[in-house]
Enzyme design. Structure first.
Site, PDB file in Angstrom:
ATOM      1  N   HIS A  69       0.821  -1.214   0.000  1.00  0.00           N
ATOM      2  CA  HIS A  69       0.000   0.000   0.000  1.00  0.00           C
ATOM      3  C   HIS A  69       0.859   1.269   0.000  1.00  0.00           C
ATOM      4  O   HIS A  69       0.420   2.310  -0.494  1.00  0.00           O
ATOM      5  CB  HIS A  69      -0.987  -0.042   1.175  1.00  0.00           C
ATOM      6  CG  HIS A  69      -1.999  -1.163   1.025  1.00  0.00           C
ATOM      7  ND1 HIS A  69      -2.692  -1.702   2.077  1.00  0.00           N
ATOM      8  CD2 HIS A  69      -2.410  -1.849  -0.082  1.00  0.00           C
ATOM      9  CE1 HIS A  69      -3.497  -2.670   1.627  1.00  0.00           C
ATOM     10  NE2 HIS A  69      -3.338  -2.780   0.323  1.00  0.00           N
TER      11      HIS A  69
ATOM     12  N   HIS B 180      -7.390  -8.399  -7.845  1.00  0.00           N
ATOM     13  CA  HIS B 180      -7.766  -9.229  -6.688  1.00  0.00           C
ATOM     14  C   HIS B 180      -8.008  -8.244  -5.539  1.00  0.00           C
ATOM     15  O   HIS B 180      -7.088  -7.923  -4.790  1.00  0.00           O
ATOM     16  CB  HIS B 180      -6.646 -10.203  -6.339  1.00  0.00           C
ATOM     17  CG  HIS B 180      -6.318 -11.194  -7.421  1.00  0.00           C
ATOM     18  ND1 HIS B 180      -5.672 -10.841  -8.574  1.00  0.00           N
ATOM     19  CD2 HIS B 180      -6.573 -12.522  -7.525  1.00  0.00           C
ATOM     20  CE1 HIS B 180      -5.522 -11.922  -9.344  1.00  0.00           C
ATOM     21  NE2 HIS B 180      -6.065 -12.949  -8.726  1.00  0.00           N
TER      22      HIS B 180
ATOM     23  N   SER C   4      -6.835  -2.244  -0.688  1.00  0.00           N
ATOM     24  CA  SER C   4      -6.390  -1.518  -1.877  1.00  0.00           C
ATOM     25  C   SER C   4      -7.494  -0.700  -2.567  1.00  0.00           C
ATOM     26  O   SER C   4      -7.221   0.439  -2.993  1.00  0.00           O
ATOM     27  CB  SER C   4      -5.696  -2.459  -2.862  1.00  0.00           C
ATOM     28  OG  SER C   4      -6.468  -3.617  -3.105  1.00  0.00           O
TER      29      SER C   4
ATOM     30  N   GLU D 232     -13.213  -9.013  -7.713  1.00  0.00           N
ATOM     31  CA  GLU D 232     -13.098  -9.916  -6.558  1.00  0.00           C
ATOM     32  C   GLU D 232     -13.965 -11.134  -6.846  1.00  0.00           C
ATOM     33  O   GLU D 232     -15.167 -11.015  -7.036  1.00  0.00           O
ATOM     34  CB  GLU D 232     -13.538  -9.174  -5.283  1.00  0.00           C
ATOM     35  CG  GLU D 232     -13.709 -10.037  -4.061  1.00  0.00           C
ATOM     36  CD  GLU D 232     -12.473 -10.879  -3.684  1.00  0.00           C
ATOM     37  OE1 GLU D 232     -11.367 -10.331  -3.555  1.00  0.00           O
ATOM     38  OE2 GLU D 232     -12.647 -12.114  -3.536  1.00  0.00           O
TER      39      GLU D 232
ATOM     40  N   ASP E  57     -12.962 -13.196 -12.334  1.00  0.00           N
ATOM     41  CA  ASP E  57     -11.615 -13.744 -12.172  1.00  0.00           C
ATOM     42  C   ASP E  57     -10.589 -12.665 -12.549  1.00  0.00           C
ATOM     43  O   ASP E  57     -10.616 -12.126 -13.662  1.00  0.00           O
ATOM     44  CB  ASP E  57     -11.492 -14.965 -13.103  1.00  0.00           C
ATOM     45  CG  ASP E  57     -10.131 -15.642 -12.996  1.00  0.00           C
ATOM     46  OD1 ASP E  57      -9.221 -15.079 -12.356  1.00  0.00           O
ATOM     47  OD2 ASP E  57      -9.981 -16.735 -13.554  1.00  0.00           O
ATOM     48  N   GLY E  58      -9.709 -12.366 -11.604  1.00  0.00           N
ATOM     49  CA  GLY E  58      -8.733 -11.298 -11.829  1.00  0.00           C
ATOM     50  C   GLY E  58      -7.823 -11.546 -13.021  1.00  0.00           C
ATOM     51  O   GLY E  58      -7.370 -10.601 -13.677  1.00  0.00           O
TER      52      GLY E  58
ATOM     53  N   ASP F 142      -2.663  -8.753  -7.145  1.00  0.00           N
ATOM     54  CA  ASP F 142      -2.377  -9.136  -5.757  1.00  0.00           C
ATOM     55  C   ASP F 142      -3.114 -10.439  -5.409  1.00  0.00           C
ATOM     56  O   ASP F 142      -4.019 -10.448  -4.571  1.00  0.00           O
ATOM     57  CB  ASP F 142      -2.830  -7.973  -4.845  1.00  0.00           C
ATOM     58  CG  ASP F 142      -2.533  -8.225  -3.387  1.00  0.00           C
ATOM     59  OD1 ASP F 142      -1.628  -9.017  -3.082  1.00  0.00           O
ATOM     60  OD2 ASP F 142      -3.221  -7.611  -2.547  1.00  0.00           O
TER      61      ASP F 142
HETATM   62  C1  LIG Z   1      -4.432 -10.728  -1.093  1.00  0.00           C
HETATM   63  S1  LIG Z   1      -6.165 -10.531  -1.199  1.00  0.00           S
HETATM   64  C2  LIG Z   1      -6.380  -8.947  -1.893  1.00  0.00           C
HETATM   65  C3  LIG Z   1      -6.042  -7.802  -0.999  1.00  0.00           C
HETATM   66  C4  LIG Z   1      -6.242  -6.441  -1.613  1.00  0.00           C
HETATM   67  N1  LIG Z   1      -5.634  -6.340  -2.930  1.00  0.00           N
HETATM   68  C5  LIG Z   1      -5.672  -5.366  -0.743  1.00  0.00           C
HETATM   69  O1  LIG Z   1      -4.510  -4.955  -0.966  1.00  0.00           O
HETATM   70  O2  LIG Z   1      -6.373  -4.884   0.153  1.00  0.00           O
HETATM   71  C6  LIG Z   1      -6.600 -11.556  -2.566  1.00  0.00           C
HETATM   72  C7  LIG Z   1      -8.081 -11.557  -2.883  1.00  0.00           C
HETATM   73  O3  LIG Z   1      -8.251 -12.203  -4.140  1.00  0.00           O
HETATM   74  C8  LIG Z   1      -9.487 -12.918  -4.120  1.00  0.00           C
HETATM   75  N2  LIG Z   1      -9.366 -13.918  -5.205  1.00  0.00           N
HETATM   76  C9  LIG Z   1      -8.888 -15.184  -5.165  1.00  0.00           C
HETATM   77  N3  LIG Z   1      -8.821 -15.686  -6.416  1.00  0.00           N
HETATM   78  C10 LIG Z   1      -9.263 -14.718  -7.250  1.00  0.00           C
HETATM   79  C11 LIG Z   1      -9.395 -14.626  -8.666  1.00  0.00           C
HETATM   80  N4  LIG Z   1      -9.048 -15.644  -9.464  1.00  0.00           N
HETATM   81  N5  LIG Z   1      -9.847 -13.462  -9.176  1.00  0.00           N
HETATM   82  C12 LIG Z   1     -10.179 -12.414  -8.386  1.00  0.00           C
HETATM   83  N6  LIG Z   1     -10.081 -12.450  -7.038  1.00  0.00           N
HETATM   84  C13 LIG Z   1      -9.620 -13.578  -6.477  1.00  0.00           C
HETATM   85  C14 LIG Z   1      -9.566 -13.470  -2.718  1.00  0.00           C
HETATM   86  O4  LIG Z   1     -10.910 -13.769  -2.383  1.00  0.00           O
HETATM   87  C15 LIG Z   1      -8.971 -12.306  -1.911  1.00  0.00           C
HETATM   88  O5  LIG Z   1      -9.984 -11.450  -1.459  1.00  0.00           O
END
Ligand SMILES: C[S@@+](CC[C@H](N)C(=O)[O-])C[C@H]1O[C@@H](n2cnc3c(N)ncnc32)[C@H](O)[C@@H]1O
Length: 283
Positions: free
Chosen positions: A18, A41, A105, A123, A148-149, A169
């Site tokens: 961050h 993500h 984020s 997400e 899906d990210g 992320d």
């Molecule tokens: C490390 S956390 C994200 C934290 C956030 N970026 C932050 O800095 O506050 C990863 C997130 O990705 C989500 N996630 C898992 N697989 C994913 C995918 N294929 N596409 C999008 N989100 C996904 C999880 O549910 C989780 O909330």
């Protein structure tokens, strides 16, 4: 998808990610033209540090808790100035003082964006996407997608503003996520070479990280940066000993700014001795 970021919100890894995100956004906002943030993500957006999950691990106490709050010592002036946008944003979610809430984020990005800038937050976890949507519902600059990210990294590029920051992320709960980052960046560059890319990765054992650096050097622009923060020596490879970001198209001030910040952050956030930080060109 078992990973829940609420257990880890505000820990040392969030702080590094961050801080870099806030430095990059401050830089982007210096030019008048609007930009777009694509968060692949995104998480739930806002975290209750007194909630069950955060309280269970207490990880935030070794992260943001060492920069804000009763246990935090004052920062040297140069570091305080560079960290001010980040720390002010965190404080703005705690208007009563203290440290009860921590912005993820999407919320942090919106705090540093202007009226014409846009955020797309992806997400995939249905409950987390719903929570994030509720958190951001009143902010017309933000769009939340339960997508899906990795797919977003293809579908949402290039942004129509032609200026943008892309934060990747992933949770690293599946094998092969380092490889997915390499492939994801290679594909994303074909669509949008000029974006600022922040690609986060964990450091447990150095061996896969060294291979990752080599693979990234082959796909990222030569002036990309590697930014790393170790909170201890990586002796026990089952633990999260540090983390890093590859930053492609870094703001030209980022390397010098992190040169000031990393010694302070690594001293502050270290778990005993063995803390260190580095910023270097990827090649
Ligand atoms: C490390 S956390 C994200 C934290 C956030 N970026 C932050 O800095 O506050 C990863 C997130 O990705 C989500 N996630 C898992 N697989 C994913 C995918 N294929 N596409 C999008 N989100 C996904 C999880 O549910 C989780 O909330």
């Amino acid at each position: 998808m078992n990973y829940r970021h609420a257990y880890h919100a505000g820990n040392f890894a969030d702080v590094l990610k961050h801080v870099v995100l806030s430095l990059a956004l401050v830089h982007l906002a210096k030019k008048e033209a609007p930009f777009r943030v694509i968060d692949t993500h995104a998480g739930i957006g806002l975290y209750d540090l007194e909630g069950e999950e955060a309280a269970k691990t207490g990880e935030w106490r070794g992260g943001i808790g060492r920069l804000i709050g009763p246990d935090a010592e004052p920062l040297p002036p140069a570091a305080a100035a560079l960290l001010a946008p980040y720390l002010r944003a965190v404080e703005s979610f705690n208007p009563e003082g203290g440290l009860r809430r921590y912005p993820g984020s999407p919320c942090l990005a919106l705090s540093l964006m202007r009226a014409a800038d846009r955020l797309v937050a992806n997400e995939l976890h249905p409950a987390d996407a719903a929570t994030l949507r509720r958190t951001l519902v009143s902010d017309r600059r933000a769009k939340v997608l339960e997508l899906d990210g990795w797919l977003a990294l293809k579908a949402q590029l290039p942004p129509k503003e032609r200026r943008g920051l892309i934060l990747v992320d992933p949770p690293f709960e599946e094998a092969g996520e380092l490889d997915r980052i390499v492939t994801g960046l290679a594909n994303a560059r074909r669509r949008f070479d000029g974006g600022v890319y922040l690609l986060w990765y964990p450091i447990k054992d150095m061996r896969p990280v060294t291979r990752f650096h080599q693979a990234m050097a082959a796909v990222a622009r030569a002036d990309s940066l590697v930014v790393e923060l170790m909170i201890r020596s990586p002796v026990d490879s089952d633990r999260l000993n540090g983390c890093g970001l590859v930053v492609m198209n870094p703001p030209y001030t980022l390397e010098a700014d992190l040169g000031v910040l990393l010694p302070i952050l690594s001293a502050r956030l270290a778990d005993g001795s063995g803390g260190s930080g580095r910023v270097a060109r990827i090649g």
